[in-house]
Scaffold this active site. Structure first.
Site, PDB file in Angstrom:
ATOM      1  N   VAL A  78       0.707  -1.223  -0.004  1.00 40.29           N
ATOM      2  CA  VAL A  78       0.031  -0.090  -0.076  1.00 40.29           C
ATOM      3  C   VAL A  78       0.963   1.243   0.082  1.00 40.29           C
ATOM      4  O   VAL A  78       1.828   1.371   0.784  1.00 40.29           O
ATOM      5  CB  VAL A  78      -1.030   0.188   1.212  1.00 40.29           C
ATOM      6  CG1 VAL A  78      -1.698   1.445   1.472  1.00 40.29           C
ATOM      7  CG2 VAL A  78      -2.127  -0.882   1.227  1.00 40.29           C
ATOM      8  N   ALA A 123       4.637   4.137   2.803  1.00 36.17           N
ATOM      9  CA  ALA A 123       4.160   3.076   2.528  1.00 36.17           C
ATOM     10  C   ALA A 123       4.252   1.842   3.270  1.00 36.17           C
ATOM     11  O   ALA A 123       5.014   1.970   4.448  1.00 36.17           O
ATOM     12  CB  ALA A 123       4.703   2.634   1.063  1.00 36.17           C
ATOM     13  N   LYS A 124       3.525   0.705   3.013  1.00 36.09           N
ATOM     14  CA  LYS A 124       3.699  -0.600   3.770  1.00 36.09           C
ATOM     15  C   LYS A 124       3.418  -1.789   3.010  1.00 36.09           C
ATOM     16  O   LYS A 124       2.655  -1.823   2.071  1.00 36.09           O
ATOM     17  CB  LYS A 124       2.994  -0.727   5.053  1.00 36.09           C
ATOM     18  CG  LYS A 124       3.640  -1.310   6.292  1.00 36.09           C
ATOM     19  CD  LYS A 124       4.613  -0.450   7.072  1.00 36.09           C
ATOM     20  CE  LYS A 124       5.214  -1.430   7.987  1.00 36.09           C
ATOM     21  NZ  LYS A 124       6.118  -0.502   8.736  1.00 36.09           N
ATOM     22  N   GLY A 125       3.828  -2.853   3.496  1.00 34.36           N
ATOM     23  CA  GLY A 125       3.627  -3.938   2.393  1.00 34.36           C
ATOM     24  C   GLY A 125       3.693  -5.176   3.703  1.00 34.36           C
ATOM     25  O   GLY A 125       3.998  -5.271   4.910  1.00 34.36           O
ATOM     26  N   ASP A 164      10.638  -5.144   8.495  1.00 32.10           N
ATOM     27  CA  ASP A 164       9.546  -4.920   9.312  1.00 32.10           C
ATOM     28  C   ASP A 164       9.400  -6.312  10.021  1.00 32.10           C
ATOM     29  O   ASP A 164      10.454  -7.119  10.059  1.00 32.10           O
ATOM     30  CB  ASP A 164       8.318  -4.467   8.803  1.00 32.10           C
ATOM     31  CG  ASP A 164       7.365  -4.004   9.952  1.00 32.10           C
ATOM     32  OD1 ASP A 164       7.420  -2.782  10.342  1.00 32.10           O
ATOM     33  OD2 ASP A 164       6.459  -4.645  10.148  1.00 32.10           O
TER      34      ASP A 164
END
Ligand code: NAD
Length: 435
Positions: A78, A123-125, A164
């Site tokens: 995202v 962003a992050k995934g 992460d």
């Protein structure tokens, strides 16, 4: 920005209503976002723009398992916002990862990058999987196929992942290699948090704890306290907690209690932090059985009399249930979301200065930015240069938010959201909406 105390009756402010016992970090973030939008009198269109991610991608990841059978995993990336620059944010592998969580964490990254003035969006995934049940080669195939499915999203000028939860240097190396193979050139700047030998940065491992301590020292000086006359309590003794405890110890502070998942360890005369770090490393990364301290619970630890409390374990640790029992003068949020939104006003009434997570733990993303800069220059800095520049950026971000909080008569957390939202909105206004 003109001075203006927020009214709580605007279109954005929703009455909180009866609170659930546990608030999700996303709800906490949205409550603070609405409050700041209200102070800034953000127009409805801009509010709607900033409340939504600009891109959400869901990918199917087929993996041939070691037993020869195909298993299909679901992955997400995202991009919340990219007006300040390429988007930046970690990738987590966990069984409960879902699109909503990834969306929340992506917007958090937008505000964090804006607060420390790094030229990145947020962003992050994530991939929904149980990494404990995957072999190393299954993990590699999963990572490479996830990357291959997102080749058009990732890129050093577009979107830059980082580690992460349950992802590490090795996973970043596989992402870098998969991306590079497809570009037919080595492109180290496509991810950060890589092994140093592959273009990682000196000082990255300690960066988050170092940033926590830079902010803590700045806050102590604002209340007229010397670090070597202060007492410190740290919850969590992993990457962020142990480095924060060690650096405060080196500043001469008396670290009276620390904890990990095995519980809390108290010595009012001051703990020997280097000895505890050695003990933890020799004891399978656990403080269990450490005998040079009194054993207390994690709940008791949070309520100890001290000058500085650093929650550096997990979210939702200080809520309306225990906020009025906190006796620290300063709380430096090493973890993401350790204080729930409904505890904010209780801590404010008690006069406790809270250094919010999007400032206090932004040292990690700041050194990620340095890693990206070094990769693009092909010139690598000494650890001393990394630390000096990190301290400078963190200190200047702290001073800036301290000023904003004075201008508006708001807390440092509210100032962080006001500053970040104002910055992203102002940039978007100048760039305009592409039609
Ligand atoms: P980590 O896994 O290295 O350490 C976590 C520590 O917390 C461990 O000592 C663990 O035993 C302890 N812990 C877990 N549950 C606990 C509980 N209920 N009570 C007390 N201690 C408990 O993780 P980390 O990288 O240090 O991250 C800690 C927090 O900081 C997380 O919220 C993370 O999102 C945030 N954070 C980390 C970074 C980074 O660069 N590592 C950057 C920004 C934010």
């Amino acid at each position: 920005m003109s001075s203006n105390k927020a009214s709580q009756t605007s279109a954005y402010y929703k009455e909180p209503g009866p609170k659930l016992d546990k608030e999700s970090p996303f709800e906490s973030m949205m409550e603070r976002f609405r409050f700041a939008a209200d102070i800034l009198k953000l127009d409805e269109g801009m509010f709607q723009y900033l409340a939504r991610p600009v891109k959400q991608v869901i990918v199917s990841i087929p993996v041939v398992m070691d037993n020869g059978k195909i298993e299909v995993f679901e992955g997400y990336r995202v991009i919340h916002d990219n007006v300040l620059g390429p988007s930046k944010g970690g990738i987590r592998f966990a069984p409960d990862v879902n699109l909503d969580e990834v969306k929340a964490l992506a917007s958090w990254m937008t505000w964090k990058c804006a607060v420390v003035n790094v030229p990145f969006g947020g962003a992050k995934g994530g991939v929904r999987c149980d990494p404990k049940k995957l072999s190393q080669s299954e993990l590699e195939r999963l990572t490479r196929r996830y990357t291959a499915n997102l080749l058009e999203v990732f890129g050093p000028d577009r979107d830059i992942p980082a580690p992460d939860m349950n992802t590490n240097e090795q996973v970043m190396a596989w992402i870098m290699d998969t991306y590079s193979m497809n570009q037919q050139r080595t492109e180290t700047a496509v991810v950060t948090g890589k092994p140093i030998i592959l273009g990682g940065s000196q000082g990255r491992r300690e960066a988050t704890g170092r940033g926590v301590v830079t902010c803590t020292l700045a806050a102590l000086s604002k209340i007229g306290m010397m670090p070597n006359k202060s007492s410190v309590v740290v919850q969590g003794f992993g990457n962020v907690g142990s480095v924060s405890a060690e650096l405060m110890y080196e500043q001469g502070a008396k670290v009276i209690a620390v904890s990990d998942i095995s519980g809390g360890y108290l010595n009012k005369e001051g703990l020997d932090i280097p000895a505890m770090i050695r003990y933890m490393k020799e004891n399978n990364n656990s403080l269990e059985g450490y005998s040079e301290a009194d054993k207390i619970s994690n709940e008791e630890l949070l309520e100890l009399e001290c000058d500085v409390l650093i929650p550096a374990a997990k979210e939702d640790q200080i809520s309306r249930h225990n906020a009025d029992k906190i006796k620290a003068k300063i709380i430096a949020e090493g973890a993401n979301g350790p204080v729930t939104a409904n505890a904010d006003s209780i801590l404010e009434q008690k006069g406790i200065m809270v250094i919010p997570d999007i400032l206090a733990n932004a040292g990690g993303v700041t050194v990620s930015y340095f890693e990206w800069v070094q990769d693009r220059q092909g010139y690598f800095w000494t650890e001393e240069r990394v630390n000096r520049r990190l301290n400078r950026m963190m200190r200047s971000a702290f001073d800036n938010l301290y000023k904003v909080s004075g201008e508006y008569s708001i807390t440092l957390r509210q100032a962080a959201y006001v500053y970040a939202i104002d910055k992203v909105a102002a940039t978007l206004k100048l760039r305009g909406i592409y039609a």
